[in-house]
Design a protein around this motif. Structure first.
Motif, short mmCIF file in Angstrom:
data_model
loop_
_atom_site.label_atom_id
_atom_site.label_comp_id
_atom_site.label_asym_id
_atom_site.label_seq_id
_atom_site.Cartn_x
_atom_site.Cartn_y
_atom_site.Cartn_z
N MET A 165 18.19 34.05 38.00
CA MET A 165 17.54 35.19 39.03
C MET A 165 18.57 35.95 39.19
SD MET A 165 14.67 34.44 39.51
CE MET A 165 13.42 33.62 40.44
N PHE A 166 20.03 35.83 38.94
CA PHE A 166 21.17 36.45 39.05
C PHE A 166 21.79 36.86 37.59
CE2 PHE A 166 20.61 33.85 42.62
CZ PHE A 166 20.14 34.76 43.51
N ARG A 167 22.35 38.11 37.44
CA ARG A 167 23.11 38.32 36.05
C ARG A 167 24.63 38.31 36.51
NH1 ARG A 167 20.26 39.85 31.66
NH2 ARG A 167 22.09 40.65 30.89
N CYS A 198 26.72 40.31 35.32
CA CYS A 198 27.35 41.47 34.67
C CYS A 198 28.27 42.14 35.43
CB CYS A 198 26.16 42.20 33.91
SG CYS A 198 24.87 42.67 35.17
N PRO A 199 28.85 43.17 34.83
CA PRO A 199 29.77 43.93 36.08
C PRO A 199 28.76 44.85 36.91
CG PRO A 199 30.42 44.62 33.74
CD PRO A 199 28.98 43.52 33.74
N ILE A 200 29.24 44.64 38.38
CA ILE A 200 28.50 45.23 39.29
C ILE A 200 29.58 46.34 40.19
CG2 ILE A 200 26.57 43.71 39.42
CD1 ILE A 200 27.99 42.23 41.62
N LEU A 201 28.88 47.19 40.82
CA LEU A 201 29.55 47.99 41.59
C LEU A 201 29.91 47.49 43.18
CD1 LEU A 201 28.31 51.29 40.40
CD2 LEU A 201 30.29 49.99 39.72
N LEU A 202 30.85 47.56 43.63
CA LEU A 202 31.19 46.76 45.04
C LEU A 202 30.70 47.42 46.18
CD1 LEU A 202 34.91 45.58 44.12
CD2 LEU A 202 32.49 44.20 44.14
N PRO A 203 30.41 47.03 47.28
CA PRO A 203 30.15 47.47 48.49
C PRO A 203 31.22 48.21 49.48
CG PRO A 203 30.25 45.46 48.90
CD PRO A 203 30.70 45.51 47.49
N ALA A 204 30.85 49.51 49.80
CA ALA A 204 31.85 50.13 50.72
C ALA A 204 31.73 49.62 51.88
CB ALA A 204 31.81 51.70 50.79
N ALA A 205 32.16 48.76 52.25
CA ALA A 205 31.98 47.85 53.86
C ALA A 205 33.17 47.39 54.47
CB ALA A 205 30.98 47.01 53.67
N ALA A 206 34.06 46.95 53.76
CA ALA A 206 35.23 45.91 54.36
C ALA A 206 35.76 46.49 55.60
CB ALA A 206 36.12 45.44 53.26
N LEU A 207 36.31 47.72 55.54
CA LEU A 207 37.02 48.12 56.49
C LEU A 207 36.56 48.74 57.78
CD1 LEU A 207 40.03 49.47 54.34
CD2 LEU A 207 39.79 47.39 55.15
N PHE A 208 35.33 48.39 58.05
CA PHE A 208 34.78 49.45 58.92
C PHE A 208 33.62 48.50 60.10
CE2 PHE A 208 35.25 52.31 55.31
CZ PHE A 208 35.77 53.41 55.77
N GLY A 209 34.17 47.55 60.08
CA GLY A 209 33.43 46.50 61.27
C GLY A 209 33.47 46.98 62.45
N ALA A 257 24.62 42.75 46.37
CA ALA A 257 24.49 43.57 45.12
C ALA A 257 22.66 43.39 44.81
CB ALA A 257 24.98 43.56 44.21
N TYR A 258 22.00 44.29 44.49
CA TYR A 258 20.42 44.25 44.20
C TYR A 258 20.41 44.82 42.96
CZ TYR A 258 15.61 45.24 44.25
OH TYR A 258 14.40 45.25 44.15
N GLN A 259 19.87 44.13 42.10
CA GLN A 259 19.15 44.22 40.58
C GLN A 259 17.77 44.21 40.69
OE1 GLN A 259 20.49 41.20 37.78
NE2 GLN A 259 18.67 41.97 36.40
N HIS A 260 17.35 45.67 40.38
CA HIS A 260 15.86 46.13 40.75
C HIS A 260 15.03 45.53 39.28
CE1 HIS A 260 12.61 47.71 42.47
NE2 HIS A 260 12.38 48.86 41.79
N TYR A 261 13.71 45.48 39.26
CA TYR A 261 13.04 45.33 38.12
C TYR A 261 13.45 45.96 37.07
CZ TYR A 261 9.84 42.53 41.31
OH TYR A 261 9.39 41.68 42.43
N ASP A 262 13.86 45.52 36.02
CA ASP A 262 13.91 46.33 34.70
C ASP A 262 15.39 46.93 34.52
OD1 ASP A 262 11.58 45.90 33.65
OD2 ASP A 262 10.63 47.54 34.65
N GLN A 263 16.31 46.52 35.64
CA GLN A 263 17.67 46.71 35.48
C GLN A 263 18.27 45.42 35.03
OE1 GLN A 263 18.79 47.84 39.41
NE2 GLN A 263 19.00 49.84 39.05
N ARG A 264 19.50 45.89 34.25
CA ARG A 264 20.37 44.75 33.60
C ARG A 264 21.27 44.18 34.45
NH1 ARG A 264 20.08 44.60 28.09
NH2 ARG A 264 22.32 44.12 28.02
N CYS A 265 21.92 45.04 35.47
CA CYS A 265 22.74 44.56 36.38
C CYS A 265 22.55 44.84 37.93
CB CYS A 265 24.20 45.41 36.16
SG CYS A 265 24.83 45.30 34.47
N GLY A 266 23.16 44.21 38.81
CA GLY A 266 23.11 44.56 40.37
C GLY A 266 24.03 45.63 40.76
N TYR A 267 23.55 46.50 41.64
CA TYR A 267 24.39 47.50 42.33
C TYR A 267 24.45 47.46 43.80
CZ TYR A 267 23.90 49.56 37.49
OH TYR A 267 24.14 49.78 36.03
#
Length: 402
Positions: free
Chosen positions: A6-8, A10-21, A257-267
């Motif tokens: 269900m999960f790959r 592979c390299p994924i791009l990280l979320p911009a979140a951590a410093l903005f709680g 990270a979300y990997q849509h249908y037909d994508q090879r990686c999550g983003y």
């Protein structure tokens, strides 16, 4: 048996979140009980629908309250599709404790005894996504605004980092029978409801009708945020939120990270953990997004909104009109995790429809990067003469293609 693959990894791009709680804010009941009639406010404009839009709308409302003439934005969140239905069916806003704002603070007012007519319905999704009968016409128009991403979220204590469309299909379509560990307990699989634009858009993405989702219902984006953040079983908890609400609570929640249908990686929506640049939304890698929709009644002759106040609110929110002095709308949008059309390089014309390449008439790609903390790698400029031939236009202080 648990479902594999269900999960790959592979390299994924990280979320911009951590410093903005941000801490969760709860309105004071006593403030609502002491509220004045909304109709007593200067030039009230009644807005309802999406609960995810409230943080962004609030900042514009504060500026408009001090404009000339002043506009008092009055807001009641009830979910995108519930608001759209009320608008099309002519149902007024009712009750006590509707939100409004002065230059600094959220205040509260009460609807008229017979109800207050809706000027603008705000939806995260197309009106026809809510109900095929809710079509625009010569008297009702849909003005599209900035792009809003939707996300899957888990508590920060969860070890989960990603989810695929296929996994989400089983989690929300089959609940405890999904076979997708660790999300196999419907007490901790949080959903909104079929009236929520967030759920409608996510439903279109994962191909499970919004009315058939399984899991524990939540009443609003704030309720979803609290339910996920303070779950008693972090590892088995999952929910859905607009990216703006998720980012506000980055100290409590993390975006998957979300990997849509037909994508090879999550983003993730963003390109780096220290940024909120929505780069993967803007170039089409992150799949779950759509424009905000502002529905209002218009003149059959001119197509202009019948309410002057509604026209001003919509024109500012959609970028059709220069914002009031002192309001940097592109910066405000970046701060609230929505993307103006001028910063996009792809577009779609239907819910979760196919992507098409897009170049705005006046691009703000570089300026959005700069104010979103993305560190624009564009040439600064004072005028067109400062720009090279491959990026000949000086827009918002940076050289752009057009």
């Amino acid at each position: 048996m648990m479902r594999d693959g269900m999960f790959r990894s592979c390299p994924i791009l990280l979320p911009a979140a951590a410093l903005f709680g941000a801490a969760l804010a709860v309105a004071s009941p006593s403030a609502a009980q002491q509220a004045a009639p909304c109709s007593s406010l200067p030039f009230p404009v009644y807005v309802t629908g999406s609960s995810a839009v409230k943080p962004f709308l609030a900042e514009l409302a504060k500026v408009l309250s001090a404009s000339t003439p002043p506009i008092s934005v009055v807001y009641q969140g009830q979910g995108s599709c519930s608001g759209v239905a009320a608008f099309f069916e002519g149902a007024p806003l009712t009750g006590a404790g509707l939100s409004t704002w002065d230059t600094d603070t959220e205040l509260f007012c009460d609807a008229d005894p017979d109800g207050s007519p809706i000027d603008v319905a705000v939806s995260d999704v197309f009106a026809t996504t809510c109900d095929a009968a809710f079509t625009t016409s010569s008297t009702i128009s849909d003005f599209t605004g900035p792009i809003q991403p939707m996300t899957f979220v888990v508590p920060n204590a969860s070890t989960q980092e990603s989810i695929s469309a296929e996994a989400a299909y089983f989690v929300y379509g089959f609940g405890q029978g999904s076979g997708v560990a660790p999300w196999v307990d419907e007490r901790f699989i949080f959903q909104r409801n079929a009236g929520s634009g967030t759920q409608q858009m996510m439903a279109a993405a994962i191909r499970v009708p919004a009315s058939r989702w399984l899991g524990a219902p939540t009443a609003s984006s704030d309720d979803m945020r609290s339910s996920v953040a303070f779950s008693t079983d972090a590892e088995r908890t999952i929910g859905v939120l607009g990216a703006n609400v998720a980012s506000e609570s980055a100290s409590l929640l993390k975006v998957l990270a979300y990997q849509h249908y037909d994508q090879r990686c999550g983003y993730y929506p963003d390109s780096d953990p220290l940024k909120r640049d929505k780069r993967n939304v803007r170039d089409g890698h992150y799949a779950i997004w759509g424009p905000l929709h502002f529905l209002t009644r218009v003149s059959i002759n001119t197509g202009a909104p019948l309410s002057d106040g509604a026209a001003r609110v919509i024109d500012y929110l959609t970028g059709r009109k220069q914002p009031p002095a002192g309001l940097d709308l592109i910066k405000l949008e970046a701060q609230h995790d929505v993307v103006p059309e001028c910063a996009m390089r792809v577009r779609r014309t239907e819910e979760m429809g196919p992507l098409a390449s897009f170049m705005p008439t006046r691009s703000c790609w570089c300026y959005f990067d700069a104010v979103a903390g993305g560190g624009a790698d564009c040439a600064p400029c004072d005028g067109d003469a400062d720009c090279p031939s491959e990026a000949p236009k000086c827009n918002f202080g940076y050289c752009e293609p057009q």
